[in-house]
Design an enzyme around this catalytic site. Sequence first.
Site, mmCIF file in Angstrom:
data_model
loop_
_atom_site.group_PDB
_atom_site.id
_atom_site.type_symbol
_atom_site.label_atom_id
_atom_site.label_comp_id
_atom_site.label_asym_id
_atom_site.label_seq_id
_atom_site.Cartn_x
_atom_site.Cartn_y
_atom_site.Cartn_z
ATOM 1 N N ILE A 103 27.841 -84.046 -58.467
ATOM 2 C CA ILE A 103 27.897 -85.504 -58.599
ATOM 3 C C ILE A 103 28.854 -86.083 -57.566
ATOM 4 C CG2 ILE A 103 27.305 -85.522 -61.050
ATOM 5 C CD1 ILE A 103 30.308 -85.471 -61.646
ATOM 6 N N HIS A 121 22.147 -84.278 -61.992
ATOM 7 C CA HIS A 121 23.148 -84.739 -62.956
ATOM 8 C C HIS A 121 23.763 -86.079 -62.566
ATOM 9 C CE1 HIS A 121 23.604 -80.294 -64.412
ATOM 10 N NE2 HIS A 121 22.494 -80.869 -64.810
ATOM 11 N N CYS A 157 24.576 -108.627 -69.858
ATOM 12 C CA CYS A 157 24.202 -108.598 -71.286
ATOM 13 C C CYS A 157 25.368 -108.218 -72.196
ATOM 14 C CB CYS A 157 23.032 -107.631 -71.494
ATOM 15 S SG CYS A 157 23.523 -105.900 -71.406
ATOM 16 N N SER A 196 26.793 -70.985 -61.418
ATOM 17 C CA SER A 196 26.786 -69.891 -62.399
ATOM 18 C C SER A 196 25.374 -69.697 -62.963
ATOM 19 C CB SER A 196 27.761 -70.206 -63.538
ATOM 20 O OG SER A 196 27.387 -71.421 -64.163
ATOM 21 N N ASN A 220 27.160 -66.503 -54.203
ATOM 22 C CA ASN A 220 28.159 -66.857 -55.233
ATOM 23 C C ASN A 220 29.309 -65.860 -55.177
ATOM 24 O OD1 ASN A 220 27.989 -69.068 -57.279
ATOM 25 N ND2 ASN A 220 28.728 -67.452 -58.630
HETATM 26 P P1 NAD Z 1 29.862 -73.689 -62.661
HETATM 27 O O1 NAD Z 1 31.286 -74.167 -62.686
HETATM 28 O O2 NAD Z 1 29.228 -73.245 -63.915
HETATM 29 O O3 NAD Z 1 29.711 -72.470 -61.618
HETATM 30 C C1 NAD Z 1 30.224 -72.530 -60.322
HETATM 31 C C2 NAD Z 1 30.024 -71.132 -59.741
HETATM 32 O O4 NAD Z 1 30.406 -71.166 -58.369
HETATM 33 C C3 NAD Z 1 30.887 -70.056 -60.402
HETATM 34 O O5 NAD Z 1 30.077 -68.928 -60.663
HETATM 35 C C4 NAD Z 1 31.972 -69.744 -59.365
HETATM 36 O O6 NAD Z 1 32.376 -68.386 -59.409
HETATM 37 C C5 NAD Z 1 31.216 -70.052 -58.079
HETATM 38 N N1 NAD Z 1 32.070 -70.470 -56.961
HETATM 39 C C6 NAD Z 1 33.180 -71.234 -56.989
HETATM 40 N N2 NAD Z 1 33.633 -71.468 -55.745
HETATM 41 C C7 NAD Z 1 32.785 -70.802 -54.898
HETATM 42 C C8 NAD Z 1 32.719 -70.680 -53.488
HETATM 43 N N3 NAD Z 1 33.594 -71.276 -52.690
HETATM 44 N N4 NAD Z 1 31.723 -69.929 -52.958
HETATM 45 C C9 NAD Z 1 30.805 -69.304 -53.757
HETATM 46 N N5 NAD Z 1 30.831 -69.401 -55.106
HETATM 47 C C10 NAD Z 1 31.794 -70.162 -55.675
HETATM 48 O O7 NAD Z 1 29.038 -74.841 -61.934
HETATM 49 P P2 NAD Z 1 27.507 -75.164 -61.975
HETATM 50 O O8 NAD Z 1 26.663 -73.950 -62.013
HETATM 51 O O9 NAD Z 1 27.278 -76.253 -60.993
HETATM 52 O O10 NAD Z 1 27.464 -75.761 -63.463
HETATM 53 C C11 NAD Z 1 27.117 -76.759 -63.775
HETATM 54 C C12 NAD Z 1 27.915 -78.101 -63.903
HETATM 55 O O11 NAD Z 1 29.056 -78.388 -63.118
HETATM 56 C C13 NAD Z 1 26.952 -79.131 -63.513
HETATM 57 O O12 NAD Z 1 26.636 -79.824 -64.683
HETATM 58 C C14 NAD Z 1 27.669 -80.081 -62.519
HETATM 59 O O13 NAD Z 1 27.261 -81.395 -62.762
HETATM 60 C C15 NAD Z 1 29.072 -79.841 -62.848
HETATM 61 N N6 NAD Z 1 30.174 -80.057 -61.903
HETATM 62 C C16 NAD Z 1 29.987 -80.651 -60.671
HETATM 63 C C17 NAD Z 1 31.068 -80.770 -59.787
HETATM 64 C C18 NAD Z 1 30.877 -81.434 -58.449
HETATM 65 O O14 NAD Z 1 30.110 -82.399 -58.345
HETATM 66 N N7 NAD Z 1 31.522 -80.935 -57.396
HETATM 67 C C19 NAD Z 1 32.312 -80.246 -60.138
HETATM 68 C C20 NAD Z 1 32.439 -79.629 -61.406
HETATM 69 C C21 NAD Z 1 31.365 -79.552 -62.285
#
Ligand code: NAD
Length: 251
Positions: A103, A121, A157, A196, A220
Site C-alpha cells: 500500500i 490491498h 454526506c 510470506s 524471499n
Molecule cells: P509478510 O510480512 O507476511 O511477508 C513478508 C516476507 O518478505 C517475509 O517472508 C520476509 O521474510 C520477507 N522479506 C522481508 N524483507 C525481505 C527482503 N529484503 N528481501 C526478500 N524477502 C524479504 O508480507 P506479505 O506477504 O506482503 O503479507 C501480507 C500483508 O502485508 C499484506 O496485507 C500487505 O498489505 C501488508 N503490508 C504492506 C506493507 C507495505 O505496503 N510496504 C508493509 C507491511 C505490511
Amino acid sequence: MSQDLAYAARLLLDAKRILVFTGAGISTESGIPDFRGTEGIWTKLSPEDFQLDRYLADSKVRIRAWATRFPKMFGNAEPNGAHTAVADLWNSGKLIGCVTQNIDGLHQAAGLPQEAIAELHGNGDGIACVQCGAPHEPKEIEQRWSDGDIDPHCDHCGGILKSTIVFFGEVLPHRELERANMWVEQADAVVSVGSSLSVYPAAYIPLEIASRGDTFIIINNSPTDLDSLASLRLDGMAGEILPQLVSAITA
Ligand code: NAD
C-alpha cells in the site's frame, strides 16, 4: 552469477508474459517494516484497529488510525533496486503486470505506470468516505486534522472517512482484482518477491499460475507457505537478487 540465478534467468527467458507478485518484503530495504518480522508493523500497531467493523463503530479506533496516517504514513521512503527492476521489466515488454499486496506506492515511485499495477490491498495515499465513496484530498484532511478535527467526516454526506487501504473484513477492490485475474489467465510465469504467501485471497494469484504447471519463482529471505510448489526458490534480499535477474533476461 550463481547457478540458481542462471537457471531462473533461463526459465524466464522462455516466458513471454511474466506476472510479478509483490509483498511487504520488497519494501523493507526502503525502510518500511513488513508485518510479521521482529521489527514488523504488528509490534507497533494493533491489527484490531484495522478491522473495518471496529473502525466504523468506535471513534477511539478512528482517532488512533488517523494519528498513524498523519503526517505521512511511510515517511520519506524511496523505491529500492527491486522496485526499479520491476519497472525495467515492464519497459522491456516482458511484464504483463505487477500484482502487489503493498500500500506504499513505491512501484509507482520507481516508474511503473498505474496501468501495470493491481493494488489488491488498496493504497495508503487516498482517503474516501465509507458511506458515499467521495474521495477527499489527503492534504485538506490532514490540515483539518492538525487544526483539531481528530475524527474527520465527509464533506458531502457526513459519513465516516477512511484511508483507501483495504481493512480486515473489507472486500478487495473489484477493478484491481479483475485486472489481476486477467493477468493470471494470460501469464506464463510468475515471480513472487518478498511475500510470506500466507495472506488470502492474494496468495491465490501465484498459486493459480503455479498449479497449472507454469514457471513459479520465489525470491524471499525466509521460507514461504508455497515453497513446495515453486519451480525455484532464490533465497536472499530482493534488492540484490531481482535487479540481477531482470538484467540477465533483458540485456
Ligand atoms: P509478510 O510480512 O507476511 O511477508 C513478508 C516476507 O518478505 C517475509 O517472508 C520476509 O521474510 C520477507 N522479506 C522481508 N524483507 C525481505 C527482503 N529484503 N528481501 C526478500 N524477502 C524479504 O508480507 P506479505 O506477504 O506482503 O503479507 C501480507 C500483508 O502485508 C499484506 O496485507 C500487505 O498489505 C501488508 N503490508 C504492506 C506493507 C507495505 O505496503 N510496504 C508493509 C507491511 C505490511
